[in-house]
Design an enzyme around this catalytic site. Structure first.
Site, PDB file in Angstrom:
ATOM      1  N   THR A  22       0.772  -1.504  -0.002  1.00 18.43           N
ATOM      2  CA  THR A  22       0.328   0.006   0.028  1.00 18.43           C
ATOM      3  C   THR A  22       1.322   1.079  -0.201  1.00 18.43           C
ATOM      4  OG1 THR A  22      -1.370  -1.415   1.547  1.00 18.43           O
ATOM      5  CG2 THR A  22      -1.536   1.383   1.435  1.00 18.43           C
ATOM      6  N   SER A  23       0.548   2.268  -0.909  1.00 17.24           N
ATOM      7  CA  SER A  23       1.359   3.692  -0.807  1.00 17.24           C
ATOM      8  C   SER A  23       2.579   3.347  -1.173  1.00 17.24           C
ATOM      9  CB  SER A  23       1.069   4.529   0.889  1.00 17.24           C
ATOM     10  OG  SER A  23       1.080   5.598   0.256  1.00 17.24           O
ATOM     11  N   SER A  24       3.539   3.674  -0.578  1.00 19.01           N
ATOM     12  CA  SER A  24       5.212   3.674  -0.342  1.00 19.01           C
ATOM     13  C   SER A  24       5.244   2.317  -0.515  1.00 19.01           C
ATOM     14  CB  SER A  24       6.060   4.019   1.107  1.00 19.01           C
ATOM     15  OG  SER A  24       6.815   3.894   0.893  1.00 19.01           O
TER      16      SER A  24
END
Ligand SMILES: *[C@@H]1O[C@H](CO)[C@@H](O)[C@H](O)[C@H]1NC(C)=O
Ligand SMILES: *[C@@H]1O[C@H](CO)[C@@H](O)[C@H](O)[C@H]1NC(C)=O
Length: 305
Positions: A149-151
């Protein structure tokens, strides 16, 4: 004084007796059914921490999912906040939760080291966790998957690009293309506003070349990719969806402007699923922000678990 010394010595040996079985268990037989740190997984050139979840009922030749947390996240937080451990209990696979070594716990997706196969960066450390786990648990090397998720989604793209020989498939929840966060000064764990703001745009051919350059000379199979993004993402702006689609479409020789099929309101109201070919699916959530909620059961289907 003598009494005190004796007491300390007694306490120390008591502690040693009590501690040793725990230590042994940790070294020899990580306890199943709970999140556990592994400190001896092999070369760890960028000091990433390794946590593992081995379900109590482990499949023979289990699959492995590498589940990569977001900035400010931890292995424990992603273990608690994502569905993979619960799914591992059902299906008998192993989950590796790497943990970022940096303050703020973003991943290094900017340095030349991490953007290179065996380049001594975070991607290299995480690949070594997979090699360790395959050997230690007799896991199936053809069933190694990555998601984040995300990074962690950025790192998913980076791992798919740097270790195409390790991963069979990847699922990206709100990331950016592999190499999009590159730092012109070579900074480790750098933030790249141009990319985050959705202003790093190039052709499918150029994005694909960026992937190939991360493992020069490699011409074997590459992981199937599924890309989630929300149109209302204000952290990693929405154009990163199309750029990521362009990147993998370029790698697989698909036309990023012309999916094989498009399904509206799939997998849920407001989402559009576009299938570009066997190796690439994009799922765009209209009005969805940062980050797109994880769809564990759908992930299992995409991974074939
Ligand atoms: C990368 O490192 C792994 C593990 O040490 C090794 O097996 C592999 O051959 C290396 N890759 C290349 C292209 O040298
Ligand atoms: C940010 O990334 C882009 C590629 O996405 C790159 O061209 C640019 O140099 C990077 N910016 C900095 C300040 O490193």
């Amino acid at each position: 004084m003598k009494l005190l010394t004796g007491l300390v010595a007694a306490l120390a040996s008591f502690t040693a007796i009590v501690a040793s079985p725990v230590e042994n268990e940790r070294m020899v037989e990580p306890r199943q059914g709970r999140l556990q740190q592994v400190t001896n997984f092999g070369a760890n050139p960028s000091n990433v921490k390794m946590f593992i979840y081995v379900p109590t009922r482990l499949a023979a030749n289990p699959a492995i999912i590498v589940a990569v947390h977001y900035c400010t996240g931890t292995a424990q937080a992603y273990f608690n906040g994502s569905p993979y451990a619960r799914l591992a209990d059902q299906k008998g696979f192993i989950v590796i939760y790497p943990e970022s070594p940096y303050g703020g716990t973003c991943w290094d997706v900017s340095s030349r080291q991490t953007l290179t196969h065996n380049g001594t960066g975070n991607s290299n450390s995480i690949a070594n966790m997979v090699y360790y786990t395959i050997g230690r648990y007799n896991a199936d090397p053809t069933k190694v998957f990555v998601t984040g998720t995300s990074s962690g989604a950025m790192m998913t793209n980076v791992l798919a690009a740097t270790y195409p020989d390790v991963f069979a498939a990847g699922i990206v929840y709100s990331g950016v293309p592999a190499g999009c966060f590159v730092s012109s000064s070579g900074a480790v764990n750098g933030w790249n506003s141009t990319c985050a703001n959705g202003q790093s745009r190039t052709t499918a051919g150029h994005w694909a070349q960026i992937v190939r350059d991360m493992y020069p000379g490699y011409d074997g199979p590459r992981p199937r990719m599924q890309i989630y993004h929300g149109s209302a993402d204000t952290t990693l702006a929405a154009p990163n969806y199309q750029e990521t689609i362009k990147q993998w479409a370029g790698v697989f020789g698909y036309n990023p402007d012309s999916p094989e099929s498009t399904q509206q309101n799939t997998p849920q109201n407001g989402y559009t699923t576009s299938t570009y070919g066997d190796h690439l699916v994009g799922i765009y959530g209209q009005g969805v922000g940062h980050s797109v909620p994880i769809r564990g059961d759908d992930d299992m289907r995409f991974f074939g678990l």
